[in-house]
Design an enzyme around this catalytic site. Structure first.
Site, PDB file in Angstrom:
ATOM      1  N   ALA A  85      30.312 -16.561  27.600  1.00 32.57           N
ATOM      2  CA  ALA A  85      30.260 -16.067  26.223  1.00 32.57           C
ATOM      3  C   ALA A  85      30.703 -17.162  25.249  1.00 32.57           C
ATOM      4  O   ALA A  85      31.901 -17.307  24.966  1.00 32.57           O
ATOM      5  CB  ALA A  85      31.123 -14.816  26.096  1.00 32.57           C
ATOM      6  N   ALA A 136      27.520 -18.930  15.179  1.00 34.03           N
ATOM      7  CA  ALA A 136      27.743 -20.199  15.886  1.00 34.03           C
ATOM      8  C   ALA A 136      26.821 -20.283  17.098  1.00 34.03           C
ATOM      9  O   ALA A 136      27.088 -19.674  18.132  1.00 34.03           O
ATOM     10  CB  ALA A 136      29.200 -20.318  16.321  1.00 34.03           C
ATOM     11  N   GLY A 137      25.715 -20.998  16.942  1.00 35.91           N
ATOM     12  CA  GLY A 137      24.750 -21.176  18.028  1.00 35.91           C
ATOM     13  C   GLY A 137      24.782 -22.622  18.485  1.00 35.91           C
ATOM     14  O   GLY A 137      25.624 -23.010  19.292  1.00 35.91           O
ATOM     15  N   SER A 138      23.903 -23.445  17.883  1.00 39.59           N
ATOM     16  CA  SER A 138      23.895 -24.873  18.220  1.00 39.59           C
ATOM     17  C   SER A 138      25.215 -25.532  17.857  1.00 39.59           C
ATOM     18  O   SER A 138      25.700 -26.410  18.566  1.00 39.59           O
ATOM     19  CB  SER A 138      22.747 -25.573  17.477  1.00 39.59           C
ATOM     20  OG  SER A 138      21.516 -25.162  18.025  1.00 39.59           O
ATOM     21  N   ASP A 185      26.547 -29.278  30.806  1.00 43.40           N
ATOM     22  CA  ASP A 185      25.970 -30.509  31.381  1.00 43.40           C
ATOM     23  C   ASP A 185      25.322 -30.211  32.730  1.00 43.40           C
ATOM     24  O   ASP A 185      24.184 -30.571  32.997  1.00 43.40           O
ATOM     25  CB  ASP A 185      27.068 -31.559  31.641  1.00 43.40           C
ATOM     26  CG  ASP A 185      27.360 -32.397  30.413  1.00 43.40           C
ATOM     27  OD1 ASP A 185      26.592 -32.325  29.442  1.00 43.40           O
ATOM     28  OD2 ASP A 185      28.382 -33.128  30.433  1.00 43.40           O
ATOM     29  N   ARG A 244      22.294 -27.967  32.612  1.00 42.34           N
ATOM     30  CA  ARG A 244      21.051 -28.554  32.089  1.00 42.34           C
ATOM     31  C   ARG A 244      20.195 -29.156  33.198  1.00 42.34           C
ATOM     32  O   ARG A 244      18.973 -29.171  33.090  1.00 42.34           O
ATOM     33  CB  ARG A 244      21.396 -29.581  31.003  1.00 42.34           C
ATOM     34  CG  ARG A 244      21.810 -28.888  29.719  1.00 42.34           C
ATOM     35  CD  ARG A 244      22.515 -29.769  28.719  1.00 42.34           C
ATOM     36  NE  ARG A 244      22.946 -28.926  27.588  1.00 42.34           N
ATOM     37  CZ  ARG A 244      23.831 -29.274  26.674  1.00 42.34           C
ATOM     38  NH1 ARG A 244      24.408 -30.462  26.730  1.00 42.34           N
ATOM     39  NH2 ARG A 244      24.143 -28.444  25.699  1.00 42.34           N
ATOM     40  N   GLU A 252      20.839 -22.384  26.522  1.00 47.94           N
ATOM     41  CA  GLU A 252      21.668 -23.460  27.096  1.00 47.94           C
ATOM     42  C   GLU A 252      21.456 -24.779  26.349  1.00 47.94           C
ATOM     43  O   GLU A 252      21.485 -25.859  26.937  1.00 47.94           O
ATOM     44  CB  GLU A 252      21.448 -23.585  28.609  1.00 47.94           C
ATOM     45  CG  GLU A 252      21.928 -22.330  29.337  1.00 47.94           C
ATOM     46  CD  GLU A 252      22.147 -22.487  30.827  1.00 47.94           C
ATOM     47  OE1 GLU A 252      22.365 -23.618  31.286  1.00 47.94           O
ATOM     48  OE2 GLU A 252      22.109 -21.458  31.523  1.00 47.94           O
TER      49      GLU A 252
HETATM   50  N1  COS Z   1      31.806 -33.263  28.573  1.00 43.73           N
HETATM   51  C1  COS Z   1      33.123 -33.312  28.262  1.00 43.73           C
HETATM   52  N2  COS Z   1      33.612 -33.355  26.999  1.00 43.73           N
HETATM   53  C2  COS Z   1      32.683 -33.340  26.012  1.00 43.73           C
HETATM   54  C3  COS Z   1      31.288 -33.286  26.255  1.00 43.73           C
HETATM   55  C4  COS Z   1      30.865 -33.257  27.605  1.00 43.73           C
HETATM   56  N3  COS Z   1      29.585 -33.210  27.914  1.00 43.73           N
HETATM   57  N4  COS Z   1      30.633 -33.290  25.083  1.00 43.73           N
HETATM   58  C5  COS Z   1      31.570 -33.339  24.111  1.00 43.73           C
HETATM   59  N5  COS Z   1      32.804 -33.369  24.679  1.00 43.73           N
HETATM   60  C6  COS Z   1      34.106 -33.463  23.990  1.00 43.73           C
HETATM   61  C7  COS Z   1      34.102 -34.666  23.073  1.00 43.73           C
HETATM   62  O1  COS Z   1      34.517 -35.822  23.779  1.00 43.73           O
HETATM   63  C8  COS Z   1      35.112 -34.252  22.026  1.00 43.73           C
HETATM   64  O2  COS Z   1      36.411 -34.453  22.515  1.00 43.73           O
HETATM   65  P1  COS Z   1      37.595 -35.114  21.597  1.00 43.73           P
HETATM   66  O3  COS Z   1      37.830 -34.095  20.504  1.00 43.73           O
HETATM   67  O4  COS Z   1      38.750 -35.240  22.532  1.00 43.73           O
HETATM   68  O5  COS Z   1      37.047 -36.393  21.088  1.00 43.73           O
HETATM   69  C9  COS Z   1      34.880 -32.750  21.889  1.00 43.73           C
HETATM   70  O6  COS Z   1      34.262 -32.338  23.119  1.00 43.73           O
HETATM   71  C10 COS Z   1      33.989 -32.392  20.733  1.00 43.73           C
HETATM   72  O7  COS Z   1      32.774 -33.086  20.878  1.00 43.73           O
HETATM   73  P2  COS Z   1      31.780 -33.377  19.658  1.00 43.73           P
HETATM   74  O8  COS Z   1      32.576 -33.984  18.536  1.00 43.73           O
HETATM   75  O9  COS Z   1      30.598 -34.113  20.162  1.00 43.73           O
HETATM   76  O10 COS Z   1      31.404 -31.874  19.223  1.00 43.73           O
HETATM   77  P3  COS Z   1      30.392 -31.323  18.151  1.00 43.73           P
HETATM   78  O11 COS Z   1      31.027 -30.177  17.480  1.00 43.73           O
HETATM   79  O12 COS Z   1      29.858 -32.427  17.313  1.00 43.73           O
HETATM   80  O13 COS Z   1      29.204 -30.674  19.032  1.00 43.73           O
HETATM   81  C11 COS Z   1      27.192 -30.528  20.345  1.00 43.73           C
HETATM   82  C12 COS Z   1      28.449 -31.341  19.932  1.00 43.73           C
HETATM   83  C13 COS Z   1      26.227 -30.301  19.211  1.00 43.73           C
HETATM   84  C14 COS Z   1      26.561 -31.388  21.419  1.00 43.73           C
HETATM   85  C15 COS Z   1      27.660 -29.163  20.955  1.00 43.73           C
HETATM   86  O14 COS Z   1      28.120 -28.302  19.949  1.00 43.73           O
HETATM   87  C16 COS Z   1      26.568 -28.466  21.734  1.00 43.73           C
HETATM   88  O15 COS Z   1      26.301 -28.795  22.915  1.00 43.73           O
HETATM   89  N6  COS Z   1      25.918 -27.452  21.123  1.00 43.73           N
HETATM   90  C17 COS Z   1      24.942 -26.648  21.816  1.00 43.73           C
HETATM   91  C18 COS Z   1      25.625 -25.484  22.440  1.00 43.73           C
HETATM   92  C19 COS Z   1      24.725 -24.788  23.394  1.00 43.73           C
HETATM   93  O16 COS Z   1      24.176 -25.358  24.312  1.00 43.73           O
HETATM   94  N7  COS Z   1      24.580 -23.480  23.183  1.00 43.73           N
HETATM   95  C20 COS Z   1      23.740 -22.707  24.046  1.00 43.73           C
HETATM   96  C21 COS Z   1      24.328 -21.411  24.280  1.00 43.73           C
HETATM   97  S1  COS Z   1      25.395 -21.376  25.607  1.00 43.73           S
HETATM   98  S2  COS Z   1      24.261 -20.684  27.021  1.00 43.73           S
END
Ligand code: COS
Length: 398
Positions: free
Chosen positions: A136, A142-144, A254, A257, A377
């Protein structure tokens, strides 16, 4: 030389011995082709997977494919999981969805970042399929931008009190537990204030909405999850540390994906099989349409792209098993394979012509089913952002 199985893949980083793996893949293949494919139309019409099929999948250990053996699962490596998922992709995604959240996003937060007690208390029940786990993260606003989530979890004695709502949560109507990302520190905006919790279905203050009506994937269910002063024991904070929940979610995604890339590729392979069969049988201008080069071009493009997808997911999985950081490769798999299956499904409709548009044939259903893969995802656009950001970060770090 490493032995090569029927899958034709070098046996590196495998948890199972080669005979056991081949046996598992054969079992999945037979179940999928002999039992599940004939049920596809019924599942779609009834919007439900029959209970005896779920029981059979439970019996075969599907719910525990990725859960370590010490917690009662089969403990597949990522490479093995990908090989299994490529087989599962051959049929309607509704079947995989029954146990998909236990294998992937619902359980992996606990597997990756959970404490020993959390693993011991939840993973065996997830592996056996006794309970379903949901993930969840997404909310109405809050989506993307997952880091902007608003659900709060405020500490109160030895509990946290959750308030907020989650949207489009896969398997919510069936879940026994939810991995919930919520803000423990409302003063800290963005990702840093987020923590992850294991929340039981019957927690007071938790309710699940009515199942959503969707474009496709009938038989797989999503719904809202609402928290109203929902009290969760403090020991259910994943990893026991606040502020780590966003990172846990990112690590889960990760891995997911690569899994999603494999599902998309498996579905593409099924669509290609249907397309080749139809092109060989359907006669126009006095011969099978497969003899026309414009049809052949579509078949060849689809086959080439599906092959690229298969190669990609196996490579990313091998790197994952080898301990590499695969944030870029996992996003590449999700981006390429889900867009690819969209093109393959579109060509399949074209090859089938009028029959491709009719609900009587499976192509129309698959066309609708695959559309979701480019969205959930993490959308294709989010994958592009993840890939490019990591490229630029790597370049900056030399
Ligand atoms: N593994 C581990 N840590 C990660 C990571 C990863 N793959 N990606 C980001 N982080 C960490 C970063 O290092 C950062 O840590 P610090 O605060 O210590 O520097 C923190 O998480 C925040 O990362 P970031 O600043 O990149 O976050 P953003 O808010 O800019 O968001 C995206 C990044 C857009 C990539 C993220 O919000 C995302 O993946 N959105 C899509 C969500 C999704 O897939 N939704 C689908 C529904 S769920 S089924």
């Amino acid at each position: 030389m490493e032995p090569r199985g029927r899958s034709g893949y070098n046996r590196l980083a495998m948890a199972l011995d080669s005979d056991t793996l081949e046996q598992l893949l054969d079992t999945i293949r037979r179940l999928v082709r002999d039992r599940l494919v004939p049920l596809e139309a019924e599942v779609s019409a009834n919007d439900a997977v029959p209970a005896d099929v779920i029981a059979e999948m439970r019996e075969l250990g599907f719910f525990g494919l990725s859960i370590p053996e010490e917690y009662g699962g089969i403990g597949l490596s990522m490479t093995e999981e990908v090989l299994a998922v490529l087989e599962l992709g051959w049929t309607s995604p509704a079947f995989r969805s029954v146990f998909g959240t236990n294998v992937g996003i619902g359980s992996q937060g606990i597997v990756i970042d959970g404490t020993d007690e959390q693993k011991q208390s939840w993973l065996p029940r997830l592996a056996s399929g006794e309970i379903i786990a949901s993930f969840a993260l997404t909310e109405p606003e809050a989506g993307s931008d997952a880091g902007s989530l608003r659900t709060t979890a405020i500490r109160d004695g030895d509990h946290y009190v959750l308030n907020g709502s989650k949207r489009y949560i896969t398997n919510a109507p069936h879940a026994g537990i939810f991995t919930v990302m919520a803000r423990t520190d409302p003063e800290t905006p963005g990702a840093r204030g987020v923590s992850a919790f294991i929340v039981e279905r019957d927690s007071p203050g938790l309710s699940v909405g009515t199942p959503d009506k969707k474009m496709g994937q009938q038989g797989a269910h999503t719904a809202d999850v609402i928290f109203e002063d929902c009290r969760v024991p403090a020991e259910n904070l994943i990893g026991g540390v606040e502020g780590q929940g966003f990172k846990t979610a990112m690590k889960v995604l990760d891995r997911g994906r690569i899994h999603m890339g494999a599902i998309a590729t498996g579905m593409a392979e099924r669509l290609i099989d249907e397309s080749v069969r139809y092109a060989s049988e359907r006669q126009q201008f006095g011969k099978p349409i497969g003899e026309f080069q414009l049809i052949q071009a579509m078949l060849a493009d689809s086959r080439t792209e599906a092959y690229a997808g298969r190669t990609m997911v196996l490579d990313a999985a091998r790197r994952f098993d080898g301990g590499e950081n695969i944030a870029i490769e996992a996003a590449c798999c999700k981006l390429y394979c889900t867009e690819m299956v969209g093109r393959v499904a579109d060509r399949a409709v074209q090859i089938f012509g009028g029959a491709g548009y009719m609900a009587e044939y499976p192509i129309e259903r698959f066309y609708r089913d695959v559309r979701l893969l480019r969205i959930y995802e993490g959308t294709s656009q989010i994958q592009q952002i993840v890939i490019a950001r990591n490229m630029l970060r790597d370049a900056a770090n030399g």
